[in-house]
Design an enzyme around this catalytic site. Structure first.
Site, PDB file in Angstrom:
ATOM      1  N   HIS A  57       0.846  -1.198   0.000  1.00 34.89           N
ATOM      2  CA  HIS A  57       0.000   0.000   0.000  1.00 34.89           C
ATOM      3  C   HIS A  57       0.874   1.237   0.000  1.00 34.89           C
ATOM      4  O   HIS A  57       2.048   1.201   0.388  1.00 34.89           O
ATOM      5  CB  HIS A  57      -0.941   0.011   1.209  1.00 34.89           C
ATOM      6  CG  HIS A  57      -0.263   0.346   2.510  1.00 34.89           C
ATOM      7  ND1 HIS A  57      -0.167   1.627   3.005  1.00 34.89           N
ATOM      8  CD2 HIS A  57       0.363  -0.441   3.421  1.00 34.89           C
ATOM      9  CE1 HIS A  57       0.483   1.619   4.150  1.00 34.89           C
ATOM     10  NE2 HIS A  57       0.817   0.376   4.435  1.00 34.89           N
ATOM     11  N   CYS A  58       0.299   2.350  -0.486  1.00 36.13           N
ATOM     12  CA  CYS A  58       0.966   3.654  -0.415  1.00 36.13           C
ATOM     13  C   CYS A  58       0.115   4.544   0.473  1.00 36.13           C
ATOM     14  O   CYS A  58      -0.638   4.054   1.308  1.00 36.13           O
ATOM     15  CB  CYS A  58       1.158   4.244  -1.813  1.00 36.13           C
ATOM     16  SG  CYS A  58      -0.381   4.543  -2.701  1.00 36.13           S
ATOM     17  N   ALA A  59       0.199   5.842   0.293  1.00 34.39           N
ATOM     18  CA  ALA A  59      -0.507   6.760   1.184  1.00 34.39           C
ATOM     19  C   ALA A  59      -2.024   6.658   1.061  1.00 34.39           C
ATOM     20  O   ALA A  59      -2.751   6.870   2.036  1.00 34.39           O
ATOM     21  CB  ALA A  59      -0.079   8.198   0.908  1.00 34.39           C
ATOM     22  N   ARG A  65      -3.663   4.166  -1.500  1.00 36.08           N
ATOM     23  CA  ARG A  65      -4.159   3.037  -2.290  1.00 36.08           C
ATOM     24  C   ARG A  65      -3.618   1.699  -1.819  1.00 36.08           C
ATOM     25  O   ARG A  65      -2.480   1.594  -1.373  1.00 36.08           O
ATOM     26  CB  ARG A  65      -3.776   3.198  -3.763  1.00 36.08           C
ATOM     27  CG  ARG A  65      -4.027   4.554  -4.340  1.00 36.08           C
ATOM     28  CD  ARG A  65      -3.527   4.624  -5.765  1.00 36.08           C
ATOM     29  NE  ARG A  65      -3.255   5.989  -6.161  1.00 36.08           N
ATOM     30  CZ  ARG A  65      -2.705   6.347  -7.302  1.00 36.08           C
ATOM     31  NH1 ARG A  65      -2.355   5.434  -8.174  1.00 36.08           N
ATOM     32  NH2 ARG A  65      -2.482   7.607  -7.576  1.00 36.08           N
TER      33      ARG A  65
END
Length: 471
Positions: free
Chosen positions: A27-29, A31
């Site tokens: 995951h990113c910030a 998504r």
């Protein structure tokens, strides 16, 4: 009754074809990034109906589900709690690196290198803005002061804050490139610092004629590469690959000494005599081309860029703007892309607001309004993928609004003092020149009005949405 994170996680796994279809997840910030074995097993409509999901799409070989800041961390933990294989973002990027065409892969690599150094460039831009406020003659006059009343030591302190990141930019770029391409980041830092060693003629001094380039072999001009990007990028890329190749061939007993020695020796020689002159020349050509486009008369540049910028975001190659913005800031100390990009983002957010206010669908309303707020803070993916592109016409209306705002931004010759913060936070980049701030606010207002009005009257209705869903 709201569902728990564990329930949402189970629904996500079921909608993408079950746990057996998941290769890895990260995951990113905002998504959840999932690598799947078979994309045909994904039920897109089912994914989009899941509570808290703001949109889902394929990009860079990954299936990305937008949950938003904070929420994505909780859903990620719930998904991995179900036994799904978790991997770092770097490993997921490695698995997806072969996805897309050659141009997309190249821009993706550029993004991987430049994104980690953007926060310090953002901070530098804010420092530039604050320094501009402090040194602004009008503001000083309000305080009953003049520029002569400011301590020279304080001015020197502000120069340290505003100049350091760009003076040593090659070290940042080479460090990040070594990290991305699997080398030792410390070697990247040292190589980058070698490119700006004070023993070399300063690039800025050579540029203004106060110093001359060194001539090696009576032919090759050698200067420092203060503020340069491409020479450091390719020194980092080639240097990391050279280091990895050497480590495979040099015996472990002498690896600690020989590998760094040969890597630094070979790469600084190539950097100063081959890579530097070639790619600095290319960089100059790209900068000249960029400036030529931005200087087109009658607001043409803003009109075109304002319309297409969010389309470029959808394709996933928008990191090319990072490179251009860095070049502008390094060379001219201002960034003309920023206000145009802000206009494009504002218009997409406005289109989403129109959808949210007009629809009677409670789920869509709950999705649209927070997504629009995110767009006004500079993150448009929830608005684009969660709402506007789903119904398409709002996206087009947003593009037109972006073109209108971009046109004005170009016509007013707006120039930000930094990069990477946009729309409402981007106001901070225009306080350096107080005279520009009202025009920046006008650009945002026009972008909003055009995007909102077009969407309200022509871009969306619940009947239109039902017909689209039926098709």
């Amino acid at each position: 009754m709201a569902k728990t994170d564990q329930q949402i996680a189970r629904e996500v796994i079921d909608a993408i074809g079950g746990q057996d279809n998941v290769s890895s997840i990260a995951h990113c910030a905002t998504r959840l990034r999932i690598m799947v074995h078979d994309k045909e097993q994904i039920d897109q409509e089912k994914v989009e109906e899941i509570e808290k999901v703001k949109g889902a799409f394929f990009n860079s070989g990954q299936y990305q589900i937008i949950f938003g800041t904070g929420t994505v961390n909780k859903i990620y933990e719930a998904v991995t709690g179900l036994g799904v294989t978790a991997k770092s973002k770097e490993k997921v990027k490695t698995e997806s690196v072969k996805q897309g065409n050659a141009f997309q892969r190249a821009i993706r690599i550029f993004g991987d290198v430049f994104v980690p150094i953007i926060p310090v460039l953002v901070a530098t831009g804010l420092f530039m803005g604050l320094r501009g406020v402090i040194m602004n003659e009008q503001i000083l006059a309000w305080l009953g002061m003049t520029a002569e009343d400011i301590s020279p030591n304080f001015i020197l302190f502000t120069q340290v804050l505003t100049d350091t990141a760009f003076a040593f930019l090659p070290a940042l770029v080479a460090w990040s490139a070594f990290k991305v391409f699997g080398g030792s980041p410390i070697l990247g830092i040292v190589l980058g610092l070698m490119l700006v060693n004070p023993a070399l003629p300063n690039a800025y001094a050579v540029g203004d004629g106060s110093a001359e380039a060194l001539k090696f072999f009576g032919l090759i001009p050698v200067v420092g590469y203060q503020g340069s990007v491409l020479p450091a990028f390719f020194v980092g890329l080639i240097g990391a690959k050279l280091e990895r190749a050497l480590r495979k061939r040099i015996p472990d007993a002498i690896d600690l000494i020989v590998t760094p020695f040969l890597t630094l020796l070979v790469m600084i020689t190539l950097g100063l005599f081959v890579i530097g002159p070639i790619f600095h020349g290319l960089e100059t050509v790209i900068l000249s081309g960029t400036k030529w486009v931005l200087d087109l008369p009658y607001g043409i540049a803003g009109l075109v860029i304002g319309f297409f910028q969010q389309i470029i975001v959808v394709t996933g190659v928008h990191h090319i703007f990072n490179f251009m913005e860095i070049q502008l800031l390094e060379e001219f100390k201002y960034n003309e892309f920023n206000p145009i990009i802000s206009a494009a983002m504002t218009a997409q957010g406005a289109a989403t607001v129109a959808v949210g206010l007009k629809t009677r669908n409670a789920k869509l309303k709950a999705l649209a309004l927070p997504s629009a707020f995110s767009a006004f803070l500079g993150i448009t993916e929830p608005a684009i993928f969660g709402v506007n592109l789903r119904y398409f016409k709002p996206f087009i209306c947003g593009l037109v609004g972006g073109a209108a705002g971009g046109f004005l931004a170009s016509l007013f010759h707006l120039k930000a003092s930094g990069m990477a913060i946009t729309v409402l936070p981007g106001i901070l980049l225009f306080i350096q020149d107080i005279g520009q701030l009202p025009f920046y606010l006008l650009v945002l207002a026009v972008s909003f009005i055009v995007g909102f009005t077009l969407t309200w009257f022509f871009g969306y209705s619940d009947k239109m949405a039902e017909e689209l869903k039926a098709k």
